[in-house]
Design a protein around this motif. Structure first.
Motif, PDB file in Angstrom:
ATOM      1  N   GLU A  70       0.697  -1.253  -0.130  1.00 49.18           N
ATOM      2  CA  GLU A  70      -0.156   0.125   0.007  1.00 49.18           C
ATOM      3  C   GLU A  70       0.823   1.347   0.045  1.00 49.18           C
ATOM      4  O   GLU A  70       0.557   2.471  -0.722  1.00 49.18           O
ATOM      5  CB  GLU A  70      -1.028  -0.048   1.092  1.00 49.18           C
ATOM      6  N   GLU A  71       1.980   1.235   0.907  1.00 52.87           N
ATOM      7  CA  GLU A  71       2.990   2.440   0.831  1.00 52.87           C
ATOM      8  C   GLU A  71       3.681   2.536  -0.551  1.00 52.87           C
ATOM      9  O   GLU A  71       3.892   3.685  -0.969  1.00 52.87           O
ATOM     10  CB  GLU A  71       3.913   2.219   1.986  1.00 52.87           C
ATOM     11  N   VAL A  72       3.940   1.385  -1.266  1.00 47.04           N
ATOM     12  CA  VAL A  72       4.671   1.640  -2.392  1.00 47.04           C
ATOM     13  C   VAL A  72       3.668   2.096  -3.520  1.00 47.04           C
ATOM     14  O   VAL A  72       4.062   3.074  -4.141  1.00 47.04           O
ATOM     15  CB  VAL A  72       5.301   0.155  -2.916  1.00 47.04           C
ATOM     16  N   LEU A  74       5.918   0.068 -11.607  1.00 43.90           N
ATOM     17  CA  LEU A  74       4.529  -0.296 -11.085  1.00 43.90           C
ATOM     18  C   LEU A  74       3.993  -1.648 -11.478  1.00 43.90           C
ATOM     19  O   LEU A  74       3.815  -2.433 -11.092  1.00 43.90           O
ATOM     20  CB  LEU A  74       3.468   0.560 -11.348  1.00 43.90           C
ATOM     21  N   THR A  75       4.398  -1.720 -13.063  1.00 46.66           N
ATOM     22  CA  THR A  75       4.580  -3.011 -13.808  1.00 46.66           C
ATOM     23  C   THR A  75       5.254  -4.353 -13.129  1.00 46.66           C
ATOM     24  O   THR A  75       4.973  -5.112 -12.974  1.00 46.66           O
ATOM     25  CB  THR A  75       4.429  -2.848 -15.124  1.00 46.66           C
ATOM     26  N   THR A 103      -0.704  -6.004  -6.333  1.00 51.37           N
ATOM     27  CA  THR A 103      -2.264  -6.350  -6.422  1.00 51.37           C
ATOM     28  C   THR A 103      -2.721  -5.042  -5.927  1.00 51.37           C
ATOM     29  O   THR A 103      -4.159  -4.655  -6.265  1.00 51.37           O
ATOM     30  CB  THR A 103      -2.764  -7.650  -5.881  1.00 51.37           C
ATOM     31  N   THR A 104      -2.119  -4.277  -5.294  1.00 52.54           N
ATOM     32  CA  THR A 104      -2.810  -2.751  -4.960  1.00 52.54           C
ATOM     33  C   THR A 104      -2.640  -1.579  -6.015  1.00 52.54           C
ATOM     34  O   THR A 104      -3.082  -0.703  -5.764  1.00 52.54           O
ATOM     35  CB  THR A 104      -1.997  -2.196  -3.665  1.00 52.54           C
ATOM     36  N   ALA A 105      -1.882  -2.135  -6.990  1.00 53.09           N
ATOM     37  CA  ALA A 105      -1.865  -1.028  -8.235  1.00 53.09           C
ATOM     38  C   ALA A 105      -2.770  -1.058  -9.003  1.00 53.09           C
ATOM     39  O   ALA A 105      -2.855  -0.055  -9.837  1.00 53.09           O
ATOM     40  CB  ALA A 105      -0.535  -1.609  -9.043  1.00 53.09           C
ATOM     41  N   GLU A 128      -0.238  -8.441 -16.393  1.00 51.31           N
ATOM     42  CA  GLU A 128       0.528  -8.938 -15.360  1.00 51.31           C
ATOM     43  C   GLU A 128      -0.104  -9.374 -14.217  1.00 51.31           C
ATOM     44  O   GLU A 128      -0.064 -10.423 -13.826  1.00 51.31           O
ATOM     45  CB  GLU A 128       1.790  -8.242 -15.065  1.00 51.31           C
ATOM     46  N   LEU A 129      -1.034  -8.501 -13.815  1.00 50.77           N
ATOM     47  CA  LEU A 129      -1.976  -8.659 -12.598  1.00 50.77           C
ATOM     48  C   LEU A 129      -3.023  -9.545 -12.980  1.00 50.77           C
ATOM     49  O   LEU A 129      -3.400 -10.563 -12.005  1.00 50.77           O
ATOM     50  CB  LEU A 129      -2.556  -7.339 -11.940  1.00 50.77           C
TER      51      LEU A 129
END
Length: 194
Positions: free
Chosen positions: A56-58, A84-85, A90-92, A135-136
């Motif tokens: 979440e922080e990232v 990010l990729t 999963t938070t992205a 990817e996700l």
């Protein structure tokens, strides 16, 4: 340039060691204006460090970067999206949605110059976000699949094609009949090679 560079990235300082790791990762991938060399081993090391922070922080830091960097910082903005990729958080998903729904500004490159198209730069950033969603989605993230489906009808052809091909490549694993989402005139996209 150094002052402007510092001002551009001043938000990262608010995140302490995480912000420092972000800048190291972007520098290692050659995505900052002060570097021109890709250092894969270093990049992989810093990715490992970033994965040690709460997702979440990232994600919050990368979102802040997207919202804070100026439009003309194309390479820096692309670097954030590529990072990010590569992190596959999963938070992205929400950040990828923000990137894809941010309106593409009008062309800024004067006619008859040999400089890159600014719209082309923006499309590259967004198709990188599609890669991140793919990817996700491959990790069974249903919200990533939903976003890919939603952007099959994006107003920009390159983004449409990237989404169709991502869904096609996911195949039945995505649980989506891609052919029913693609207009008849675009069915040939389902048979193209990347």
């Amino acid at each position: 340039m150094a002052t402007e560079y510092g001002q551009q990235w001043s938000f990262a300082a608010e995140f302490g060691g995480l912000g420092t790791a972000l800048l190291e990762a972007l520098r290692a991938m050659g995505a900052l204006d002060d570097t021109d060399e890709y250092a894969d081993e270093r990049y992989q090391q810093v990715l490992g460090r970033l994965r040690g922070y709460p997702a979440e922080e990232v994600t919050a830091l990368l979102r802040r970067g997207w919202e804070s960097l100026p439009e003309f910082a194309y390479l820096d903005r692309w670097g954030l999206v590529q990072l990010l990729t590569d992190l596959r958080l999963t938070t992205a998903t929400d950040v990828f949605e923000t990137i894809l729904t941010t309106p593409i500004p009008p062309e800024r490159t004067p006619a008859y110059t040999h400089r890159p198209s600014t719209v082309g730069e923006e499309i590259t950033i967004r198709t990188t976000a599609v890669d991140g969603l793919a990817e996700l989605a491959a990790q069974d993230d249903p919200s990533a699949v939903e976003l890919l489906i939603r952007h099959v009808t994006d107003t920009h052809r390159s983004i449409q094609v990237a989404c169709v091909m991502a869904l096609r490549d996911l195949g039945e694993d995505a649980g989506v009949d891609v052919s029913s989402l693609v207009p008849e005139k675009d069915q040939k996209l389902l048979h193209m090679r990347r």
